[in-house]
Enzyme design. Structure first.
Site, PDB file in Angstrom:
ATOM      1  N   ARG A  36      11.125 -43.585  10.773  1.00 38.99           N
ATOM      2  CA  ARG A  36      11.921 -41.844  11.678  1.00 38.99           C
ATOM      3  C   ARG A  36      13.260 -41.585  10.687  1.00 38.99           C
ATOM      4  O   ARG A  36      13.554 -40.126  10.159  1.00 38.99           O
ATOM      5  CB  ARG A  36      12.350 -42.217  12.267  1.00 38.99           C
ATOM      6  CG  ARG A  36      10.984 -41.611  13.907  1.00 38.99           C
ATOM      7  CD  ARG A  36      11.331 -42.225  15.037  1.00 38.99           C
ATOM      8  NE  ARG A  36      10.210 -41.137  16.029  1.00 38.99           N
ATOM      9  CZ  ARG A  36      10.062 -42.008  16.957  1.00 38.99           C
ATOM     10  NH1 ARG A  36      10.316 -42.907  17.524  1.00 38.99           N
ATOM     11  NH2 ARG A  36       8.827 -41.277  17.554  1.00 38.99           N
ATOM     12  N   LYS A 201      -6.017 -43.802  27.730  1.00 40.28           N
ATOM     13  CA  LYS A 201      -6.625 -42.984  29.165  1.00 40.28           C
ATOM     14  C   LYS A 201      -6.386 -41.824  28.910  1.00 40.28           C
ATOM     15  O   LYS A 201      -6.621 -40.766  28.139  1.00 40.28           O
ATOM     16  CB  LYS A 201      -5.066 -43.540  29.989  1.00 40.28           C
ATOM     17  CG  LYS A 201      -5.334 -44.606  30.490  1.00 40.28           C
ATOM     18  CD  LYS A 201      -4.072 -44.760  31.360  1.00 40.28           C
ATOM     19  CE  LYS A 201      -2.862 -44.342  30.990  1.00 40.28           C
ATOM     20  NZ  LYS A 201      -2.053 -44.494  32.099  1.00 40.28           N
ATOM     21  N   GLY A 354       1.077 -42.734  18.805  1.00 39.65           N
ATOM     22  CA  GLY A 354       2.021 -44.117  17.885  1.00 39.65           C
ATOM     23  C   GLY A 354       1.179 -44.493  17.752  1.00 39.65           C
ATOM     24  O   GLY A 354       1.635 -45.335  16.936  1.00 39.65           O
ATOM     25  N   GLY A 377       4.246 -37.474  22.264  1.00 43.00           N
ATOM     26  CA  GLY A 377       4.249 -37.175  23.349  1.00 43.00           C
ATOM     27  C   GLY A 377       3.546 -35.744  22.903  1.00 43.00           C
ATOM     28  O   GLY A 377       3.265 -34.771  23.446  1.00 43.00           O
TER      29      GLY A 377
HETATM   30  P1  ADP Z   1      -1.469 -43.078  20.848  1.00 39.78           P
HETATM   31  O1  ADP Z   1      -0.237 -43.842  21.120  1.00 39.78           O
HETATM   32  O2  ADP Z   1      -2.506 -43.475  19.510  1.00 39.78           O
HETATM   33  O3  ADP Z   1      -2.007 -41.730  21.641  1.00 39.78           O
HETATM   34  P2  ADP Z   1      -2.747 -44.489  23.375  1.00 39.78           P
HETATM   35  O4  ADP Z   1      -0.692 -44.745  23.653  1.00 39.78           O
HETATM   36  O5  ADP Z   1      -3.889 -43.488  24.776  1.00 39.78           O
HETATM   37  O6  ADP Z   1      -3.237 -44.166  21.964  1.00 39.78           O
HETATM   38  O7  ADP Z   1      -4.676 -45.260  23.348  1.00 39.78           O
HETATM   39  C1  ADP Z   1      -3.453 -46.483  22.187  1.00 39.78           C
HETATM   40  C2  ADP Z   1      -4.349 -47.871  23.635  1.00 39.78           C
HETATM   41  O8  ADP Z   1      -5.127 -47.803  23.901  1.00 39.78           O
HETATM   42  C3  ADP Z   1      -3.770 -48.994  22.684  1.00 39.78           C
HETATM   43  O9  ADP Z   1      -3.086 -50.307  23.310  1.00 39.78           O
HETATM   44  C4  ADP Z   1      -5.811 -50.143  22.853  1.00 39.78           C
HETATM   45  O10 ADP Z   1      -5.036 -51.360  23.082  1.00 39.78           O
HETATM   46  C5  ADP Z   1      -5.650 -48.492  23.899  1.00 39.78           C
HETATM   47  N1  ADP Z   1      -7.205 -48.916  23.931  1.00 39.78           N
HETATM   48  C6  ADP Z   1      -8.162 -49.037  23.306  1.00 39.78           C
HETATM   49  N2  ADP Z   1      -9.325 -48.760  23.540  1.00 39.78           N
HETATM   50  C7  ADP Z   1      -9.111 -49.510  24.531  1.00 39.78           C
HETATM   51  C8  ADP Z   1     -10.204 -50.490  25.384  1.00 39.78           C
HETATM   52  N3  ADP Z   1     -11.743 -49.887  25.449  1.00 39.78           N
HETATM   53  N4  ADP Z   1      -9.875 -50.912  26.747  1.00 39.78           N
HETATM   54  C9  ADP Z   1      -8.783 -50.978  26.662  1.00 39.78           C
HETATM   55  N5  ADP Z   1      -7.669 -50.399  25.954  1.00 39.78           N
HETATM   56  C10 ADP Z   1      -7.713 -49.991  25.022  1.00 39.78           C
HETATM   57 MG    MG Z   2       0.036 -44.708  22.923  1.00 42.48          MG
END
Ligand code: ADP
Ligand code: MG
Length: 397
Positions: A36, A201, A354, A377
């Site tokens: 960053r 989620k 992230g 976010g």
């Molecule tokens: P980003 O930060 O890229 O937006 P998220 O924060 O929404 O992504 O999600 C990342 C998390 O999702 C990771 O920690 C990963 O372990 C979890 N994840 C991915 N697939 C699954 C799954 N099938 N069951 C539980 N957790 C999952």
């Molecule tokens: Mg995340």
């Protein structure tokens, strides 16, 4: 972009207050990843090249009030190293000492202010704090895309006050780059335009799915959020992470998306949520009782590759599986290397989120993507079609 940037204003001889996102991870007061800070350099260098004096501020961590663990000193020290010039550091965000330090700045000087979150007024967007900040400088620059979805004193309030005082409030170069890439995806994507959504989620990303559904040519779903869609379609998902209260929303999105939306056809399941779990690949209608979905399967990766093959623009947010555990990283790996190939063949690839950015970095593919957003976010809110307060507060073109 419909906001002015530092290229649109004359900064020569001016004191410029820059809000950057220098919220780097720290361990024992050491910076463990300075991405960053490096991302903020183009704006700072532009200002120096155009004979400005720079006052820089950012939040760091989540301190509640003044907390020595979260002082900006390590950030100031790293900036001095990277810029190869002396950097002065104030011990507060605003007070009489900061005012006199700011007043004494000469062209080419850099003053780093203390952690913005040491001031309670920051997150409350306190007008008094915004006025004190506004008095420090002649021009305001917001380069903190990662904080632009927050209406705080240093991201929104100060811009408003400075504009009322007739001073320019403009975007920095990183902010410009972020808004250009993400804005293009929303407004004029190259087609075919594909989006890949994953991560933990569905509730975090419903509004993104909702906003993108009409814009994309294809929407691929993986990660934990796929489970809720699968269950909504009637599949048995065992112990998988599912959001029961979102089944109706998921069903509705699937109805609206029709053939555009693709879900996994096979998955990696585990008997427990652990790096050393027992693993097997099963077709989506064969998830065993007591097991949980941890990644997309090889067949799904092939389907998704075929669907992405011709894409000219791809937005990817959210890992395809629990990539933190090596056994469940292959879906995420497959998507990352496919995107690297697509970029090489001239497609525009944009990574938001992230954890997705971290996954791409871990795989050593970061410089193979067209753009990796620095704001998790903020990029989600932008893709959901929301106005970012830190952007809305800037001068229009
Ligand atoms: P980003 O930060 O890229 O937006 P998220 O924060 O929404 O992504 O999600 C990342 C998390 O999702 C990771 O920690 C990963 O372990 C979890 N994840 C991915 N697939 C699954 C799954 N099938 N069951 C539980 N957790 C999952
Ligand atoms: Mg995340």
């Amino acid at each position: 972009m419909n906001r002015k940037t530092i290229r649109d204003v004359s900064v020569s001889g001016k004191r410029v207050l820059v809000r950057a996102d220098l919220n780097v991870p720290l361990r024992d007061n050491e910076i463990t990843d300075d991405t960053r800070i490096r991302a903020a350099l183009p704006t700072i260098l532009h200002l120096f090249q155009h004979d400005a004096a720079v006052i820089l501020c950012s939040h760091l961590g989540r301190p509640k009030g003044v907390d020595p663990q979260f002082r900006m000193d390590p950030v100031a020290a790293r900036l001095a190293e990277l810029l190869e010039r002396p950097v002065s550091k104030a011990n507060a965000l605003v007070n009489s000492e900061v005012r006199s330090m700011a007043a004494q700045l000469q062209t080419g000087d850099l003053l780093v202010l203390e952690n913005t979150r040491f001031e309670a007024g920051e997150t409350k967007n306190d007008p008094g704090l915004a006025r004190q900040l506004a008095d420090l400088a002649d021009i305001y620059v917001n380069d903190a895309f990662g904080a632009a979805h927050r209406a705080h004193a240093t991201t929104a309030g100060v811009a408003q006050v400075m504009r009322e005082q007739g001073k320019p409030a403009v975007a920095g170069l990183l902010m410009e780059r972020e808004l250009e890439f993400l804005g293009r995806a929303l407004q004029s994507p190259d087609r075919p335009f594909a989006t890949i959504l994953g991560g933990a989620k569905i509730s975090d990303k419903i509004e993104v799915v909702d906003n993108l559904l009409n814009r994309v040519d294809v929407l691929l779903i993986g990660g934990g959020m796929a489970n809720t869609f699968l269950k909504a379609q009637g599949y048995f998902v065992g112990e998988s992470l599912v959001e029961e209260d979102k089944l109706d929303v998921a069903r509705d999105l699937l109805d609206r998306g029709g053939a555009k939306v693709m879900l996994p056809v096979d998955v990696l399941v585990a008997d427990i949520f652990d790096a050393d779990a027992d693993v097997k690949t099963v077709s989506i209608n064969e998830v065993p009782q007591g097991w949980r979905i941890m990644d997309i399967g090889a067949q799904t990766a092939i389907h998704y590759r075929d669907a992405l093959m011709n894409a000219r623009m791809v937005v990817w947010n959210g890992p395809m599986g629990v990539f933190e555990f090596a056994k469940f990283a292959s879906g995420t790996q497959a998507i990352a290397s496919l995107l690297a190939d697509l970029t090489e063949n001239g497609a525009t690839t944009i990574i938001g989120g992230g954890d997705s950015a971290a996954a791409v970095q871990q795989l050593g593919l970061a410089d193979k993507m067209s753009h990796i957003s620095t704001g998790g976010g903020a990029s989600l809110e932008f893709l959901a079609g929301k106005t970012l307060p830190g952007v809305a507060a800037l001068d229009e073109r």
